[in-house]
Design a protein around this motif. Structure first.
Motif, PDB file in Angstrom:
ATOM      1  N   LEU A   1       0.827  -1.201   0.000  1.00  0.00           N
ATOM      2  CA  LEU A   1       0.000   0.000   0.000  1.00  0.00           C
ATOM      3  C   LEU A   1       0.862   1.252   0.000  1.00  0.00           C
ATOM      4  N   HIS A   2       1.897   1.273   0.829  1.00  0.00           N
ATOM      5  CA  HIS A   2       2.794   2.436   0.862  1.00  0.00           C
ATOM      6  C   HIS A   2       3.605   2.538  -0.432  1.00  0.00           C
ATOM      7  N   ASP A   3       4.011   1.396  -0.975  1.00  0.00           N
ATOM      8  CA  ASP A   3       4.738   1.438  -2.254  1.00  0.00           C
ATOM      9  C   ASP A   3       3.859   1.988  -3.367  1.00  0.00           C
ATOM     10  N   PHE A   4       2.606   1.546  -3.395  1.00  0.00           N
ATOM     11  CA  PHE A   4       1.690   2.045  -4.419  1.00  0.00           C
ATOM     12  C   PHE A   4       1.395   3.524  -4.220  1.00  0.00           C
ATOM     13  N   GLU A   5       1.285   3.941  -2.970  1.00  0.00           N
ATOM     14  CA  GLU A   5       1.036   5.356  -2.682  1.00  0.00           C
ATOM     15  C   GLU A   5       2.214   6.219  -3.130  1.00  0.00           C
ATOM     16  N   ASP A   6       3.424   5.761  -2.865  1.00  0.00           N
ATOM     17  CA  ASP A   6       4.601   6.511  -3.317  1.00  0.00           C
ATOM     18  C   ASP A   6       4.693   6.532  -4.837  1.00  0.00           C
ATOM     19  N   PHE A   7       4.301   5.423  -5.462  1.00  0.00           N
ATOM     20  CA  PHE A   7       4.332   5.365  -6.931  1.00  0.00           C
ATOM     21  C   PHE A   7       3.325   6.334  -7.544  1.00  0.00           C
ATOM     22  N   VAL A   8       2.151   6.440  -6.917  1.00  0.00           N
ATOM     23  CA  VAL A   8       1.135   7.375  -7.421  1.00  0.00           C
ATOM     24  C   VAL A   8       1.593   8.818  -7.227  1.00  0.00           C
ATOM     25  N   LYS A   9       2.180   9.104  -6.072  1.00  0.00           N
ATOM     26  CA  LYS A   9       2.647  10.473  -5.820  1.00  0.00           C
ATOM     27  C   LYS A   9       3.770  10.860  -6.771  1.00  0.00           C
ATOM     28  N   SER A  10       4.652   9.923  -7.094  1.00  0.00           N
ATOM     29  CA  SER A  10       5.749  10.245  -8.007  1.00  0.00           C
ATOM     30  C   SER A  10       5.276  10.411  -9.447  1.00  0.00           C
TER      31      SER A  10
ATOM     32  N   PHE B   1       2.013  11.555 -10.271  1.00  0.00           N
ATOM     33  CA  PHE B   1       0.673  12.065  -9.972  1.00  0.00           C
ATOM     34  C   PHE B   1      -0.023  12.591 -11.220  1.00  0.00           C
ATOM     35  N   ASP B   2       0.712  13.256 -12.105  1.00  0.00           N
ATOM     36  CA  ASP B   2       0.087  13.818 -13.305  1.00  0.00           C
ATOM     37  C   ASP B   2      -0.496  12.721 -14.197  1.00  0.00           C
ATOM     38  N   ILE B   3       0.250  11.638 -14.343  1.00  0.00           N
ATOM     39  CA  ILE B   3      -0.239  10.539 -15.191  1.00  0.00           C
ATOM     40  C   ILE B   3      -1.482   9.902 -14.584  1.00  0.00           C
ATOM     41  N   PHE B   4      -1.441   9.638 -13.279  1.00  0.00           N
ATOM     42  CA  PHE B   4      -2.583   9.010 -12.629  1.00  0.00           C
ATOM     43  C   PHE B   4      -3.781   9.958 -12.577  1.00  0.00           C
ATOM     44  N   GLN B   5      -3.511  11.247 -12.558  1.00  0.00           N
ATOM     45  CA  GLN B   5      -4.609  12.204 -12.575  1.00  0.00           C
ATOM     46  C   GLN B   5      -5.372  12.132 -13.897  1.00  0.00           C
ATOM     47  N   TRP B   6      -4.636  12.048 -14.997  1.00  0.00           N
ATOM     48  CA  TRP B   6      -5.281  11.925 -16.300  1.00  0.00           C
ATOM     49  C   TRP B   6      -5.965  10.568 -16.459  1.00  0.00           C
ATOM     50  N   ILE B   7      -5.350   9.533 -15.895  1.00  0.00           N
ATOM     51  CA  ILE B   7      -5.975   8.204 -15.960  1.00  0.00           C
ATOM     52  C   ILE B   7      -7.291   8.184 -15.177  1.00  0.00           C
ATOM     53  N   GLY B   8      -7.283   8.775 -13.977  1.00  0.00           N
ATOM     54  CA  GLY B   8      -8.510   8.853 -13.196  1.00  0.00           C
ATOM     55  C   GLY B   8      -9.590   9.670 -13.870  1.00  0.00           C
ATOM     56  N   LEU B   9      -9.193  10.788 -14.490  1.00  0.00           N
ATOM     57  CA  LEU B   9     -10.162  11.619 -15.204  1.00  0.00           C
ATOM     58  C   LEU B   9     -10.736  10.872 -16.404  1.00  0.00           C
ATOM     59  N   LEU B  10      -9.874  10.164 -17.145  1.00  0.00           N
ATOM     60  CA  LEU B  10     -10.336   9.383 -18.293  1.00  0.00           C
ATOM     61  C   LEU B  10     -11.284   8.275 -17.852  1.00  0.00           C
ATOM     62  N   PHE B  11     -10.956   7.627 -16.746  1.00  0.00           N
ATOM     63  CA  PHE B  11     -11.789   6.538 -16.253  1.00  0.00           C
ATOM     64  C   PHE B  11     -13.163   7.048 -15.807  1.00  0.00           C
ATOM     65  N   THR B  12     -13.190   8.189 -15.129  1.00  0.00           N
ATOM     66  CA  THR B  12     -14.461   8.752 -14.679  1.00  0.00           C
ATOM     67  C   THR B  12     -15.312   9.216 -15.855  1.00  0.00           C
ATOM     68  N   LEU B  13     -14.694   9.885 -16.827  1.00  0.00           N
ATOM     69  CA  LEU B  13     -15.432  10.310 -18.016  1.00  0.00           C
ATOM     70  C   LEU B  13     -15.950   9.119 -18.808  1.00  0.00           C
ATOM     71  N   THR B  14     -15.173   8.048 -18.858  1.00  0.00           N
ATOM     72  CA  THR B  14     -15.607   6.846 -19.570  1.00  0.00           C
ATOM     73  C   THR B  14     -16.840   6.240 -18.924  1.00  0.00           C
ATOM     74  N   GLN B  15     -16.857   6.222 -17.599  1.00  0.00           N
ATOM     75  CA  GLN B  15     -18.022   5.683 -16.905  1.00  0.00           C
ATOM     76  C   GLN B  15     -19.260   6.557 -17.122  1.00  0.00           C
ATOM     77  N   GLY B  16     -19.079   7.870 -17.013  1.00  0.00           N
ATOM     78  CA  GLY B  16     -20.213   8.760 -17.260  1.00  0.00           C
ATOM     79  C   GLY B  16     -20.727   8.659 -18.689  1.00  0.00           C
ATOM     80  N   LEU B  17     -19.787   8.563 -19.647  1.00  0.00           N
ATOM     81  CA  LEU B  17     -20.190   8.419 -21.048  1.00  0.00           C
ATOM     82  C   LEU B  17     -20.904   7.096 -21.279  1.00  0.00           C
ATOM     83  N   SER B  18     -20.481   6.047 -20.585  1.00  0.00           N
ATOM     84  CA  SER B  18     -21.133   4.739 -20.730  1.00  0.00           C
ATOM     85  C   SER B  18     -22.583   4.796 -20.270  1.00  0.00           C
TER      86      SER B  18
END
Length: 226
Positions: free
Chosen positions: A123-132, A134-151
């Motif tokens: 969990l801590h390793d994944f958290e550090d990986f997300v923080k390092s 963050f920009d990529i995961f932010q776009w991935i999260g936004l894409l995933f949320t928009l995909t669900q809403g569009l679905s």
């Protein structure tokens, strides 16, 4: 025109579910890798401690996304109203769960204390990986949320379009449409000629006179033979 719109909606819905399916497969592969690393690095398993809940939760979310993506493909291909409604309900519940988790993380600064202890440390390793990253995961999260809403929007539009078109929508032309029930023998009864009341009475009178004439003639011939 309606068939073209339905085909486009089905294709877009399949594309959106493909994105969710790819994310689910990536989560499953990452979970399998974490399980392999944890089992390799662990010299023994302490059954009294908390299990690797983070790895199994991550794996469960990946499997759930894959199942939802399969359901979305089935719903898009069949365009069935019940299947599309069930798909919309599942996606809506998933969106509500994600919104609740995001609100808890934003409003509660000590949200990590609510989680059980992770013996694997992933969990801590994944958290550090997300923080390092963050920009990529932010776009991935936004894409995933928009995909669900569009679905959800595509599924609702496809269900509405299918309901408006009715049973005729599944056929290319009117000749391809067949009624649900056909008679075993198609006997076409010719309708009687349309005549007025006076003509009908006159016809019956002529037939009666002709019958009387024939009977009289037969009786006269019988007497002559005697």
């Amino acid at each position: 025109m309606g068939r073209i719109a339905k085909t486009c909606l089905r294709s877009l819905l399949k594309l959106a579910n493909s994105v969710m399916g790819i994310i689910g497969i990536a989560m499953i592969l990452y979970s399998c890798w974490m399980i392999r690393v944890w089992q390799r690095d662990s010299s023994y398993v302490d059954y009294s401690s908390t299990g690797p809940w983070f790895i199994y939760s991550f794996l469960g979310m990946g499997v759930a996304l894959g199942a939802i993506a399969c359901l979305g493909h089935i719903a898009a291909d069949s365009a069935n109203g019940c299947c599309l409604s069930f798909y919309v309900v599942i996606i809506s519940l998933l969106l509500l769960l994600e919104i609740a988790m995001t609100a808890d993380m934003l409003l509660n600064s000590d949200w990590e204390k609510d989680l059980p202890e992770d013996p694997t440390g992933r969990l801590h390793d994944f958290e550090d990986f997300v923080k390092s990253n963050f920009d990529i995961f932010q776009w991935i999260g936004l894409l995933f949320t928009l995909t669900q809403g569009l679905s959800v929007l595509l599924a609702v539009a496809l269900r509405t379009l299918g309901t408006n078109q009715g049973s005729y929508y599944n056929y290319d032309t009117d000749e391809d449409y067949a009624p649900e029930r056909l008679p075993l023998v198609n006997n076409k009864v010719q309708p009687p000629p349309q005549t007025s009341e006076g003509s009908s009475v006159k016809c019956c009178s002529h037939m009666r006179d002709a019958t009387v004439s024939v009977v009289f003639a037969e009786e006269l011939m019988f007497r002559r033979n005697l």
